[in-house]
Design a protein around this motif. Structure first.
Motif, short mmCIF file in Angstrom:
data_model
loop_
_atom_site.label_atom_id
_atom_site.label_comp_id
_atom_site.label_asym_id
_atom_site.label_seq_id
_atom_site.Cartn_x
_atom_site.Cartn_y
_atom_site.Cartn_z
N ASP A 1 0.71 -0.89 0.02
CA ASP A 1 0.29 -0.11 -0.06
C ASP A 1 0.72 1.10 0.17
OD1 ASP A 1 0.99 -0.71 2.61
OD2 ASP A 1 -0.46 0.37 3.80
N LYS A 2 1.72 0.73 0.34
CA LYS A 2 2.96 1.88 -0.08
C LYS A 2 4.01 2.64 -0.89
CE LYS A 2 2.82 3.07 5.69
NZ LYS A 2 2.00 2.45 5.70
N ILE A 3 4.54 1.34 -1.04
CA ILE A 3 5.47 0.84 -2.65
C ILE A 3 5.23 0.27 -4.21
CG2 ILE A 3 8.00 0.40 -3.19
CD1 ILE A 3 8.51 -0.10 -0.60
N ALA A 4 5.31 1.48 -5.34
CA ALA A 4 4.07 0.45 -6.82
C ALA A 4 5.44 0.27 -6.89
CB ALA A 4 3.28 1.66 -7.23
N VAL A 5 5.68 -0.92 -7.99
CA VAL A 5 6.82 -1.12 -9.41
C VAL A 5 6.42 -1.33 -10.15
CG1 VAL A 5 8.89 -2.96 -8.75
CG2 VAL A 5 7.44 -2.65 -6.49
N ASP A 6 7.19 -1.18 -11.05
CA ASP A 6 7.29 -1.15 -12.53
C ASP A 6 8.72 -1.30 -13.35
OD1 ASP A 6 5.99 -1.73 -15.29
OD2 ASP A 6 5.33 0.54 -14.97
N SER A 7 8.82 -2.10 -14.27
CA SER A 7 9.74 -1.94 -15.67
C SER A 7 9.75 -1.25 -16.46
CB SER A 7 10.07 -3.78 -15.34
OG SER A 7 9.48 -4.15 -16.03
N ALA A 8 10.73 -1.31 -17.20
CA ALA A 8 10.52 -0.55 -18.53
C ALA A 8 11.73 -1.14 -19.28
CB ALA A 8 10.69 0.91 -19.04
N ALA A 9 12.00 0.10 -20.73
CA ALA A 9 13.30 -1.27 -21.06
C ALA A 9 13.76 0.56 -21.99
CB ALA A 9 12.85 -1.62 -22.80
N THR A 10 14.92 0.26 -22.61
CA THR A 10 15.54 1.86 -23.05
C THR A 10 15.44 1.77 -24.48
OG1 THR A 10 17.58 0.65 -23.29
CG2 THR A 10 17.43 1.82 -21.40
N SER A 11 15.44 0.05 -25.28
CA SER A 11 15.36 0.03 -26.00
C SER A 11 13.22 -0.13 -27.07
CB SER A 11 15.57 -1.37 -26.69
OG SER A 11 15.36 -2.47 -26.23
N SER A 12 12.98 -0.58 -27.59
CA SER A 12 11.95 -0.62 -28.25
C SER A 12 12.01 -1.71 -28.75
CB SER A 12 10.90 0.09 -29.45
OG SER A 12 12.33 0.16 -30.55
N TRP A 13 12.32 -2.64 -28.62
CA TRP A 13 12.50 -4.18 -29.40
C TRP A 13 11.44 -5.16 -28.65
CZ3 TRP A 13 18.28 -4.91 -27.55
CH2 TRP A 13 19.03 -4.07 -28.23
N HIS A 14 11.46 -5.67 -27.34
CA HIS A 14 9.69 -6.12 -27.03
C HIS A 14 8.76 -5.35 -26.10
CE1 HIS A 14 13.03 -9.18 -27.28
NE2 HIS A 14 14.09 -8.65 -27.01
N ILE A 15 8.49 -4.72 -27.20
CA ILE A 15 7.21 -4.05 -26.25
C ILE A 15 6.14 -4.93 -26.55
CG2 ILE A 15 5.40 -2.18 -26.71
CD1 ILE A 15 7.63 0.00 -27.75
N GLY A 16 5.70 -4.83 -25.28
CA GLY A 16 4.60 -5.42 -25.43
C GLY A 16 4.77 -7.42 -25.54
N SER A 17 5.78 -7.13 -25.05
CA SER A 17 6.25 -8.95 -25.08
C SER A 17 6.09 -9.15 -23.59
CB SER A 17 7.97 -9.62 -25.66
OG SER A 17 7.52 -8.69 -26.67
N PRO A 18 6.32 -10.68 -23.23
CA PRO A 18 6.44 -11.08 -21.90
C PRO A 18 8.12 -11.40 -21.49
CG PRO A 18 5.78 -13.14 -23.48
CD PRO A 18 5.39 -11.77 -24.03
N PRO A 19 8.09 -12.09 -20.30
CA PRO A 19 9.41 -12.31 -20.36
C PRO A 19 9.53 -13.02 -20.93
CG PRO A 19 8.22 -11.23 -17.66
CD PRO A 19 7.47 -11.39 -19.17
N HIS A 20 11.40 -12.93 -20.73
CA HIS A 20 11.63 -14.29 -21.30
C HIS A 20 11.81 -15.25 -20.90
CE1 HIS A 20 15.63 -17.10 -22.49
NE2 HIS A 20 15.55 -15.59 -23.26
N LYS A 21 11.67 -16.80 -21.14
CA LYS A 21 11.22 -17.87 -20.24
C LYS A 21 12.73 -18.38 -19.78
CE LYS A 21 13.84 -20.85 -24.26
NZ LYS A 21 14.11 -21.36 -24.70
N GLY A 22 13.82 -17.99 -19.50
CA GLY A 22 14.49 -17.88 -19.00
C GLY A 22 14.42 -17.49 -17.12
N THR A 23 13.91 -15.69 -17.35
CA THR A 23 13.23 -15.13 -16.50
C THR A 23 11.94 -16.00 -16.09
OG1 THR A 23 13.90 -13.04 -17.10
CG2 THR A 23 12.22 -13.01 -15.67
N LEU A 24 10.92 -16.33 -16.64
CA LEU A 24 9.69 -16.80 -15.95
C LEU A 24 10.06 -18.32 -15.58
CD1 LEU A 24 7.87 -16.42 -18.87
CD2 LEU A 24 7.68 -15.52 -16.87
N GLY A 25 11.36 -18.58 -15.69
CA GLY A 25 11.82 -19.94 -14.73
C GLY A 25 12.20 -20.01 -13.86
#
Length: 154
Positions: free
Chosen positions: A33-57
């Protein structure tokens, strides 16, 4: 609300991993309720994509939710929205400063500068070592949460 943004090159490996790990830490500390979290890229390569399968794993391995993780690109407006903009490496922090138009601002930092490691988080997209990245991201996220607790008296 304290807003934290993790940033890497593509927003499919390191920064979504950091977002998920940090969100999990925040939840376990009852600070959602006090901290919100997000992430982003400096490139436009993977906009709208899910995380890499290694990250998901690796997130699944440690029972950390990957819900809501979708690639997006850093925008100039993010500078005003976020209190902490955390790059995974030196190149990321330089690109962040350039994109948001605020070179060397205190809200822009490199994740592992908060730890004894004082190095870049290696990109597992290239190294293939998601375990090493997870260990370093976790250490950095714990240090960042400690910094936020002190700075905001949480």
């Amino acid at each position: 609300m304290i807003n934290v943004l993790f940033v890497c090159l593509g927003n499919i490996c390191r920064s979504p991993m950091a977002e998920a790990v940090f969100r999990d830490l925040v939840k376990k500390e009852n600070l959602s309720d006090k901290i919100a979290v997000d992430s982003a890229a400096t490139s436009s390569w993977h906009i709208g994509s899910p995380p890499h399968k290694g990250t998901l794993g690796i997130l699944k391995k440690y029972d950390i939710s990957a819900e809501g993780l979708v690639g997006r690109q850093l925008k100039k407006e993010d500078f005003d929205k976020f209190d902490y903009i955390v790059g995974m490496d030196v190149s990321n922090t330089k690109n962040i400063a350039e994109i948001v138009g605020h070179p060397e601002h205190s809200k822009i930092l490199r994740l592992l500068d908060l730890t004894d490691h004082k190095k870049d988080v290696p990109d597992p997209y290239y190294t293939g070592d998601f375990d090493e990245t997870y260990d370093l991201v976790t250490a950095g996220c714990k240090a960042l949460l400690g910094k936020i607790r002190v700075e905001h008296k949480l």
